[in-house]
Scaffold this motif. Structure first.
Motif: not given
Ligand code: CTP
Ligand code: CA
Length: 224
Positions: A95-99, A162-164
């Motif tokens: 479960v990848m919640v990190a920003a 799209a991310k899914l």
């Molecule tokens: N995520 C990740 N590694 C990264 C960037 C994002 O694991 N380098 C993961 C986040 O933890 C989250 C998902 O991807 O579960 C979506 O992150 P998000 O920032 O919304 O998407 P991005 O693919 O980075 O696209 P953008 O920021 O351009 O919307």
């Protein structure tokens, strides 16, 4: 106590959770980062542990305490977070919640960069960070269930779907993080659960209630 109460559908299951921001150094005293308190990721880790899971929480720098009943690994950068996540594979669920910071400084300075009064600073060259969710979603040791988040300020469903697909996730928890929602740093969240077969719009909930519902959904999907 409360930690031991209730059914344990995830007993014996290993679950990796990422939470918080990453910090990407500019020099020894400065960094770039996303806004993230870690509240949602940490509460999800705790909720999964209450369902019996063996939770490995990979946390970026946050000010909140390590959750009870969870093994927490502290990291700073996206590169370190990816290494810590891969070190936990194989696992049943991720479960990848990190920003995660999308970029790091291409060549961070070993010494503090001194300002030159009256002069414009040198531009910072950035380079893309590894995508941890995408790496796990396409991994040779891919967990059976992979869940990501999508922080959006517009077109939440389209961008989340799209991310899914791009990241190889089974579920995306998409939320609107526009400043006016108060989600960033706040205690509540409004999320849409996006799966290949549809979307579920959840009401405005506390971050703890989102965590409880998501942990229950993860347990049901994992079993199903
Ligand atoms: N995520 C990740 N590694 C990264 C960037 C994002 O694991 N380098 C993961 C986040 O933890 C989250 C998902 O991807 O579960 C979506 O992150 P998000 O920032 O919304 O998407 P991005 O693919 O980075 O696209 P953008 O920021 O351009 O919307
Ligand atoms: Ca991003």
């Amino acid at each position: 106590g409360m930690v031991d109460a209730g059914p344990k559908p995830l007993q014996g299951r290993k679950v990796i959770v990422t939470s918080g921001p990453t910090h990407e150094p500019i020099d020894p005293v400065r960094y770039i980062a996303n806004r993230s308190s870690g509240k949602q990721g940490h509460s999800i880790a705790a909720a999964l542990a209450r369902l019996g899971a063996d939770v490995r929480l990979i946390s970026g720098p946050v000010t909140i305490p390590d959750p009870v009943g969870v093994t927490t690994v502290h990291v700073e950068t996206a590169t370190e977070m990816l290494g810590a996540v891969e070190a936990q594979l194989p696992a049943d669920i991720a479960v990848m919640v990190a920003a995660v910071a999308d970029w790091r400084v291409a060549a961070s300075a070993d010494q503090k960069i001194k300002k030159q009064p009256g002069e414009a600073p040198a531009p910072l060259a950035l380079t893309e960070n590894p995508d941890i969710l995408k790496t796990v979603g396409h991994h040779a040791q891919r967990p059976k269930l992979v869940v990501g988040f999508a922080a959006e300020t517009q077109n939440v469903e389209t961008n989340g779907r799209a991310k899914l697909e791009r990241k190889g996730a089974d579920l995306i928890v998409a939320n609107d993080v526009s400043p006016e929602t108060g989600v960033m740093g706040g205690d509540h969240n409004r999320v849409n659960i996006i799966a290949a077969d549809g979307i579920d719009v959840w009401p405005d909930l506390s971050k703890n209630d989102v965590a409880e519902r998501l942990a229950a959904l993860i347990a049901a999907r994992f079993a199903g």
